[in-house]
Structure formats: structure tokens, C-alpha cells
Design a protein around this motif. Structure first.
Motif, short mmCIF file in Angstrom:
data_model
loop_
_atom_site.label_atom_id
_atom_site.label_comp_id
_atom_site.label_asym_id
_atom_site.label_seq_id
_atom_site.Cartn_x
_atom_site.Cartn_y
_atom_site.Cartn_z
N GLU A 75 56.15 23.96 9.71
CA GLU A 75 55.41 24.45 8.54
C GLU A 75 53.97 24.75 8.93
OE1 GLU A 75 55.67 22.62 4.35
OE2 GLU A 75 53.74 21.91 5.09
N ALA A 76 53.51 25.95 8.58
CA ALA A 76 52.15 26.34 8.93
C ALA A 76 51.16 25.53 8.11
CB ALA A 76 51.96 27.82 8.67
N GLY A 77 50.00 25.19 8.75
CA GLY A 77 48.97 24.44 8.06
C GLY A 77 48.03 25.35 7.30
N VAL A 78 46.91 24.79 6.89
CA VAL A 78 45.89 25.56 6.19
C VAL A 78 45.15 26.42 7.21
CG1 VAL A 78 43.79 25.42 4.82
CG2 VAL A 78 45.64 23.76 4.44
N ALA A 79 45.08 27.70 6.93
CA ALA A 79 44.41 28.63 7.84
C ALA A 79 43.04 29.01 7.29
CB ALA A 79 45.26 29.90 8.02
N GLN A 80 42.06 29.01 8.17
CA GLN A 80 40.71 29.40 7.78
C GLN A 80 40.15 30.38 8.81
OE1 GLN A 80 39.19 25.03 6.65
NE2 GLN A 80 37.73 26.65 6.08
N SER A 81 39.34 31.30 8.32
CA SER A 81 38.61 32.19 9.23
C SER A 81 37.31 32.62 8.58
CB SER A 81 39.47 33.42 9.56
OG SER A 81 39.63 34.23 8.42
N PRO A 82 36.31 32.94 9.41
CA PRO A 82 36.29 32.77 10.86
C PRO A 82 36.10 31.29 11.23
CG PRO A 82 34.14 33.47 10.11
CD PRO A 82 35.01 33.45 8.88
N ARG A 83 36.20 30.94 12.48
CA ARG A 83 35.95 29.57 12.92
C ARG A 83 34.45 29.30 13.02
NH1 ARG A 83 39.00 26.04 15.45
NH2 ARG A 83 37.29 24.72 14.67
N ASN A 134 43.72 30.36 3.63
CA ASN A 134 45.11 30.53 3.21
C ASN A 134 45.76 29.16 3.20
OD1 ASN A 134 48.23 31.33 4.43
ND2 ASN A 134 47.48 32.29 2.59
N PRO A 135 46.15 28.66 2.04
CA PRO A 135 46.67 27.28 1.96
C PRO A 135 48.10 27.18 2.48
CG PRO A 135 46.84 28.34 -0.17
CD PRO A 135 46.14 29.32 0.74
N ILE A 136 48.58 25.98 2.54
CA ILE A 136 49.98 25.74 2.90
C ILE A 136 50.86 26.36 1.81
CG2 ILE A 136 51.74 23.96 3.21
CD1 ILE A 136 49.52 22.18 4.40
N GLY A 167 46.38 33.11 -7.07
CA GLY A 167 46.74 31.72 -6.85
C GLY A 167 47.17 31.36 -5.44
N VAL A 168 46.79 32.17 -4.46
CA VAL A 168 47.17 31.86 -3.08
C VAL A 168 45.91 31.76 -2.22
CG1 VAL A 168 48.58 32.51 -1.08
CG2 VAL A 168 49.39 32.98 -3.39
N GLY A 188 42.18 22.52 6.68
CA GLY A 188 42.12 23.47 7.76
C GLY A 188 41.09 23.03 8.80
N ALA A 189 40.94 23.84 9.84
CA ALA A 189 40.02 23.50 10.93
C ALA A 189 38.56 23.75 10.57
CB ALA A 189 40.39 24.28 12.17
N GLY A 190 38.32 24.46 9.48
CA GLY A 190 36.95 24.66 9.02
C GLY A 190 36.26 25.88 9.61
N THR A 191 35.19 26.29 8.94
CA THR A 191 34.30 27.34 9.44
C THR A 191 32.94 26.72 9.65
OG1 THR A 191 35.45 29.12 8.28
CG2 THR A 191 33.18 29.54 8.95
N ARG A 192 32.44 26.81 10.87
CA ARG A 192 31.12 26.25 11.17
C ARG A 192 30.08 27.33 10.97
NH1 ARG A 192 29.60 21.69 13.77
NH2 ARG A 192 31.77 21.33 14.38
N LEU A 193 29.20 27.15 9.98
CA LEU A 193 28.17 28.13 9.66
C LEU A 193 26.81 27.66 10.16
CD1 LEU A 193 27.15 30.66 8.13
CD2 LEU A 193 26.83 29.18 6.14
#
Lengths: 116, 115
Positions: free
Chosen positions: B1-9, B24-26, B72-73, B107-112
Motif C-alpha cells: 500500500e502506497a504511503g502519503v506522498a508529498q512534493s517537493p521534498r 496525496n494521502p493514503i 476530498g483527495v 509523509g516525508a515532508g517538505t523542508r522549506l
């Protein structure tokens, strides 16, 4: 007042030893949940273990167990047989209530270093 | 199952510029959260969505931050204009309520970095 207190800024442990990470919380809500997350240097928060305020037994998940002392408002994480991959930041968090906002309130975290 | 996707890193901008983060959530998770994690601190909730409705945005600085979750996605968090103090990791999480547990998966997060 802080809701979640993690007083240990950092700990060192030898590989294969057990380690306890401290967490105390403050709430007047009778229904709450306590969580521990691991955050390696990659940045992702990884869920480890959950304890509900009404759970009769301490939670366990593999090498992780939660020492839940309700009267003392503490929820310490115990990691048995530490591994090098356990080196990371560890966060204790609490969710109050049963519905509506499900926000987690996090402590400041503590850094665990496992030495070979 | 794919995890939570975030972009950019990672994202580096100058103050007063605008920036947007995507999450993009699970699959199947109705609840989505945006947290801000300043260096040396635990994450702090900015906004919580249930499907495409806002449940809690009490800690969102609404003069500069906005978020939406169309259909809702996927969700987008925007900062306009950015300030130096917005430098942080922005974490997205999602959850599927099962009994009282309601585990949030991040998710892995976005570092700003705001310069």
C-alpha cells in the motif's frame, strides 16, 4: 501549560540493550490517546505504538511497549533489544477527545543514539 | 500500500515570495492533516480536513496561509507571502478512523527554507 513533556533531550544506548524514553502528559479529558512516533533523519514520522486512555493493558508492538501509568500521567516507551536503526528522534503525542478535531499535540522529542 | 506522498521534498525561496506544497494521502483515508515542524520542536497542526471540509484550522495563520482539498483527495498548502519564520518542515498526514485509534500516517515532508 505544556500538554506533553519529554525532558530527556538525548540518550545513548548500546546495541541490544533496552531503553526507556520518558513522556508525561497533562489533560483533564477522560478520553484520550497516546502515541509514539519515530523520526529518522529522512524526516518521515513513523507510527510506533498507541495507548488509549481506557485500555486496560499496556500496549505492545514487537520490540516496542508502552509503560502506561494513568495516575502518574506518564506513557513511557520501552524499546527492547536496541538496534542501530533505532537511532532517531522520538516524539510522544496525545489526542484528546473522541470526535471532531483529531489533532495530535506533540512533545519536543528526544534523540536516541544506539552505539555498536 | 502506497504511503502519503508529498512534493517537493525541498524548497528554497526568498521572503515575500509564494510557495505551494502538495499532498496525496493514503487511498481511502478521509481525514487529511497539515502540520508545521519548526527545527527542534514537535509538529504543530495547521489544518485538518474531513473529506473536502475543514474540521480545524484554528492554528493556521490565515493572513498568509491557505489550504484546499478539492474532491476530498489531494491537498495543497500555500504560503503567500512567506516570512523568515515560516522556515520549517511541512508534514502531511492522513488517517482512517478505526474505533478510537485513528492512527495518523505521515509523509516525508517538505523542508522549506525562507531566505
Amino acid at each position: 501549560a505544556q500538554k506533553i513533556t519529554q525532558t530527556q533531550p538525548g540518550m545513548f544506548v548500546q546495541e541490544k540493550e533496552a531503553v526507556t524514553l520518558d513522556c508525561t502528559y497533562d489533560t483533564s479529558d477522560p478520553s484520550y490517546g497516546l502515541f509514539w512516533y519515530k523520526q529518522p533523519s529522512s524526516g518521515e514520522m513513523i507510527f510506533l505504538i498507541y495507548q488509549g486512555s481506557y485500555d486496560q493493558q499496556n500496549a505492545t508492538e514487537g520490540r516496542y511497549s508502552l509503560n502506561f501509568q494513568k495516575a502518574r500521567k506518564s506513557a513511557n516507551l520501552v524499546i527492547s533489544a536496541s538496534q542501530l536503526g533505532d537511532s532517531a528522534m522520538y516524539f510522544c503525542a496525545m489526542r484528546e477527545g473522541d470526535g471532531g478535531s483529531e489533532k495530535l499535540v506533540f512533545g519536543k522529542g528526544m534523540k536516541l543514539t544506539v552505539n555498536p | 500500500e502506497a504511503g502519503v506522498a508529498q512534493s517537493p521534498r525541498y524548497k528554497i525561496i526568498e521572503k515575500r515570495q509564494s510557495v505551494a506544497f502538495w499532498c496525496n494521502p493514503i487511498s481511502g483515508h478521509a481525514t487529511l492533516y497539515w502540520y508545521q515542524q519548526i527545527l527542534g520542536q514537535g509538529p504543530k497542526l495547521l489544518i485538518q480536513f474531513q473529506n473536502n471540509g475543514v474540521v480545524d484550522d484554528s492554528q493556521l495563520p490565515k493572513d498568509r496561509f491557505s489550504a484546499e482539498r478539492l474532491k476530498g483527495v489531494d491537498s495543497t498548502l500555500k504560503i503567500q507571502p512567506a516570512k523568515l519564520e515560516d522556515s520549517a518542515v511541512y508534514l502531511c498526514a492522513s488517517s482512517l478512523r478505526i474505533a478510537a485509534k485513528n492512527i495518523q500516517y505521515f509523509g516525508a515532508g517538505t523542508r522549506l527554507s525562507v531566505l
